[in-house]
Design a protein around this motif. Sequence first.
Motif, PDB file in Angstrom:
ATOM      1  N   ASP A   1     -27.682  -2.658 -13.572  1.00 40.12           N
ATOM      2  CA  ASP A   1     -28.944  -2.681 -14.281  1.00 40.12           C
ATOM      3  C   ASP A   1     -28.660  -3.837 -15.117  1.00 40.12           C
ATOM      4  O   ASP A   1     -29.825  -4.648 -15.629  1.00 40.12           O
ATOM      5  CB  ASP A   1     -29.465  -1.617 -14.791  1.00 40.12           C
ATOM      6  CG  ASP A   1     -29.735  -0.324 -13.913  1.00 40.12           C
ATOM      7  OD1 ASP A   1     -30.529  -0.556 -13.131  1.00 40.12           O
ATOM      8  OD2 ASP A   1     -28.877   0.603 -13.966  1.00 40.12           O
ATOM      9  N   LEU A   2     -27.490  -4.280 -15.685  1.00 37.00           N
ATOM     10  CA  LEU A   2     -27.347  -5.122 -16.701  1.00 37.00           C
ATOM     11  C   LEU A   2     -25.788  -5.373 -16.814  1.00 37.00           C
ATOM     12  O   LEU A   2     -25.010  -4.689 -16.567  1.00 37.00           O
ATOM     13  CB  LEU A   2     -27.788  -4.329 -18.224  1.00 37.00           C
ATOM     14  CG  LEU A   2     -26.925  -5.098 -19.476  1.00 37.00           C
ATOM     15  CD1 LEU A   2     -28.049  -6.154 -19.656  1.00 37.00           C
ATOM     16  CD2 LEU A   2     -27.201  -4.099 -20.625  1.00 37.00           C
TER      17      LEU A   2
ATOM     18  N   MET B   1     -31.746   9.268 -14.244  1.00 37.13           N
ATOM     19  CA  MET B   1     -30.565   8.460 -13.810  1.00 37.13           C
ATOM     20  C   MET B   1     -29.847   7.454 -14.797  1.00 37.13           C
ATOM     21  O   MET B   1     -30.767   6.526 -15.653  1.00 37.13           O
ATOM     22  CB  MET B   1     -30.815   7.353 -12.529  1.00 37.13           C
ATOM     23  CG  MET B   1     -29.731   6.900 -11.896  1.00 37.13           C
ATOM     24  SD  MET B   1     -30.011   5.981 -10.494  1.00 37.13           S
ATOM     25  CE  MET B   1     -30.750   7.568  -9.403  1.00 37.13           C
ATOM     26  N   LYS B   2     -28.554   7.502 -15.056  1.00 33.63           N
ATOM     27  CA  LYS B   2     -27.932   6.604 -16.073  1.00 33.63           C
ATOM     28  C   LYS B   2     -27.776   5.190 -15.524  1.00 33.63           C
ATOM     29  O   LYS B   2     -28.099   4.723 -14.445  1.00 33.63           O
ATOM     30  CB  LYS B   2     -26.447   7.134 -15.907  1.00 33.63           C
ATOM     31  CG  LYS B   2     -25.923   8.022 -16.457  1.00 33.63           C
ATOM     32  CD  LYS B   2     -24.583   8.410 -16.561  1.00 33.63           C
ATOM     33  CE  LYS B   2     -24.126   9.559 -17.348  1.00 33.63           C
ATOM     34  NZ  LYS B   2     -22.675  10.057 -17.353  1.00 33.63           N
ATOM     35  N   LYS B   3     -28.113   4.311 -16.524  1.00 25.28           N
ATOM     36  CA  LYS B   3     -28.037   2.892 -16.350  1.00 25.28           C
ATOM     37  C   LYS B   3     -26.639   2.612 -16.315  1.00 25.28           C
ATOM     38  O   LYS B   3     -26.027   2.908 -16.908  1.00 25.28           O
ATOM     39  CB  LYS B   3     -28.818   2.320 -17.607  1.00 25.28           C
ATOM     40  CG  LYS B   3     -30.309   2.520 -17.666  1.00 25.28           C
ATOM     41  CD  LYS B   3     -31.075   2.000 -16.416  1.00 25.28           C
ATOM     42  CE  LYS B   3     -32.778   2.423 -17.057  1.00 25.28           C
ATOM     43  NZ  LYS B   3     -33.496   1.819 -15.755  1.00 25.28           N
ATOM     44  N   LYS B   4     -26.495   1.555 -15.236  1.00 27.06           N
ATOM     45  CA  LYS B   4     -25.212   0.830 -14.871  1.00 27.06           C
ATOM     46  C   LYS B   4     -25.117  -0.350 -15.448  1.00 27.06           C
ATOM     47  O   LYS B   4     -25.851  -1.436 -15.406  1.00 27.06           O
ATOM     48  CB  LYS B   4     -24.964   0.785 -13.456  1.00 27.06           C
ATOM     49  CG  LYS B   4     -25.421   2.175 -12.689  1.00 27.06           C
ATOM     50  CD  LYS B   4     -25.030   1.893 -11.181  1.00 27.06           C
ATOM     51  CE  LYS B   4     -25.371   3.082 -10.502  1.00 27.06           C
ATOM     52  NZ  LYS B   4     -26.594   3.838 -10.411  1.00 27.06           N
ATOM     53  N   ILE B   5     -23.920  -0.444 -16.370  1.00 28.15           N
ATOM     54  CA  ILE B   5     -23.755  -1.899 -16.965  1.00 28.15           C
ATOM     55  C   ILE B   5     -22.269  -2.210 -16.671  1.00 28.15           C
ATOM     56  O   ILE B   5     -21.342  -1.435 -16.608  1.00 28.15           O
ATOM     57  CB  ILE B   5     -23.706  -1.385 -18.706  1.00 28.15           C
ATOM     58  CG1 ILE B   5     -25.159  -0.815 -19.156  1.00 28.15           C
ATOM     59  CG2 ILE B   5     -23.413  -2.449 -19.420  1.00 28.15           C
ATOM     60  CD1 ILE B   5     -25.340  -0.633 -20.467  1.00 28.15           C
TER      61      ILE B   5
ATOM     62  N   GLY C   1     -24.712   7.569 -23.258  1.00 28.27           N
ATOM     63  CA  GLY C   1     -25.032   7.968 -21.852  1.00 28.27           C
ATOM     64  C   GLY C   1     -25.039   6.941 -20.564  1.00 28.27           C
ATOM     65  O   GLY C   1     -25.928   7.264 -19.568  1.00 28.27           O
ATOM     66  N   TYR C   2     -24.523   5.690 -20.897  1.00 29.11           N
ATOM     67  CA  TYR C   2     -24.632   4.734 -19.953  1.00 29.11           C
ATOM     68  C   TYR C   2     -23.310   4.898 -18.914  1.00 29.11           C
ATOM     69  O   TYR C   2     -22.250   5.486 -19.358  1.00 29.11           O
ATOM     70  CB  TYR C   2     -24.420   3.335 -20.532  1.00 29.11           C
ATOM     71  CG  TYR C   2     -25.816   3.014 -21.366  1.00 29.11           C
ATOM     72  CD1 TYR C   2     -27.164   2.618 -20.890  1.00 29.11           C
ATOM     73  CD2 TYR C   2     -25.625   3.173 -22.942  1.00 29.11           C
ATOM     74  CE1 TYR C   2     -28.055   2.469 -21.472  1.00 29.11           C
ATOM     75  CE2 TYR C   2     -26.868   2.632 -23.747  1.00 29.11           C
ATOM     76  CZ  TYR C   2     -28.073   2.304 -22.891  1.00 29.11           C
ATOM     77  OH  TYR C   2     -28.936   2.007 -23.644  1.00 29.11           O
ATOM     78  N   ASP C   3     -23.555   4.352 -17.891  1.00 33.66           N
ATOM     79  CA  ASP C   3     -22.217   4.354 -16.882  1.00 33.66           C
ATOM     80  C   ASP C   3     -21.867   2.859 -17.101  1.00 33.66           C
ATOM     81  O   ASP C   3     -22.456   2.020 -16.608  1.00 33.66           O
ATOM     82  CB  ASP C   3     -22.835   4.592 -15.447  1.00 33.66           C
ATOM     83  CG  ASP C   3     -21.802   4.502 -14.315  1.00 33.66           C
ATOM     84  OD1 ASP C   3     -20.706   4.349 -14.797  1.00 33.66           O
ATOM     85  OD2 ASP C   3     -22.149   4.895 -13.071  1.00 33.66           O
TER      86      ASP C   3
END
Length: 510
Positions: A48-49, A1-5, A26-28
């Motif tokens: 996530d960040l 699953m893509k990390k959401k920033i 590859g991040y969202d």
Amino acid sequence: MKKKILLVDDEETLRWALQNTLLDDGYDVEETNDSIEALELAKKRKYDLVISDLTMPFMNGVQLIAEIKKANPSIRAIIMTGYGSTEAVIEAMHTGVSDFITKPFKLEHMKKVIRKVLSESENTGTNVYSEKKHENEEPRPCEVYTDKHKDSSYIVQDETEKANHAFYDAVETDDRQLALFGSFSREAGLENLDTVIKTVFRYEAKTCRSPASLIKNMNTFLCENIKNRFPLMLFCVILEKQGQKLSYSICGEGLACFVFSQEKEMTQLQSYPLFLNMFPDISVPEQTLPMPAGNRFIVIDSNAVATSIRKGIIQKDRLRDALVRDVAGDCEHVAKKMKEGIDGWHELTADARNCSVIAFTLENGRCMPWKEEISISMPIDDYDEVLQLFEEKLSKIVGDECKRHDIITSVNEAVLNALFFAYKEGEKGEIVLKFSRLGEDIIIVVSDRGCGFDTQNYEEPDTTFYKGIARKDGRGIFVMKQLMDRVMIQSGRGTGTSVFLAKRVNFYGN
């Protein structure tokens, strides 16, 4: 699953560049220039960040992160700053900011920090990875790697209450490289203190040319802004790129610091019985010695080990012998082996073995530790002999056999192109191979002074398959672009051709 920033900054160019870079990785990523809008987005979606600038209208970055954490306590946070007020840095520490990035920064550095912060959140949510221990189980080492490839720095430390908390940071400027290793008691109870120390270190590194001045300024900052008084040990080293001069300051007798050269010679660096964060106006000693780049530093954070070495209970030759056996490995291997060795020293009590070990290198990106040239006269008598000579030279400095094969194949294609097309049959001439090291890249230039060609009219073969491409159709260039990281060709009719090749490799001695 893509990390959401969530990215928050009022500089449009920076937002655009950072967002596109992270999307490619590859991040969202969602971005905004408004802290109020950022807070609304964070309430609607779990990120996530969050990466935020420190100085913004309405709410600064610290205030924004504090509000976001009310809705999402587990979110990680990075502050971008041109070094704001000391009050803001201290406030950020208490808010739970995971890391600071000083502007201007390189995108590669930001990507490394993001990977580190997200990796921490996947483990325990703290700055180290720890394993759950049963009541009667022996303490296990806690491993912290601080570099993507684990060849530039690696820390191994015990995750026990009696063991100190250790941290490491490194900064590079145009003309020097700086590294900082620090340690303080876990009983200090200040979460994210290491992040604050590293932030001040990065700021001071911009202007300070002396490790003693840098540590002195950091000590003053801590004494003025940290209420708790507890002993802090720091080891700061500065490597001048041009003059290959090493300056260092070590505050804390509990740090045993060594330099191990590529010639397998070990030097112990002098430490001083000074503890920081106790008094603001202290004098910090400094030592200087000649030092080429690429040497390995070993730091053992243990008062018992340092005292035993100082009193001769543990002989330095014992450390040297251990390093000679393991120095060929990367920093991860060296640090782990040294920690395993200390755990087996019967002279030390079990509590005395609660220590940290770091291995790190400072690689001089400006010097060229390897530079060679091979000249091939035309017409050539024995080309295989020339290729064998190149392979021998390459095998002495590039460790990865597969990458060596890619490089040799590409150079062979470039040379064969010159042999076939640059000169007429029987014509006298020369093909020159120049290869050197630039940072972590090997650079090869294959050049001739033959007939050349018009690059504007050259069209690459319209295929993605090697099979069936003839040399006259551009097979050599196709192969080079498949095997190398970067390829560039300069040519002109009557002026000859130069083929530039580059590939990221692991060099021996790192």
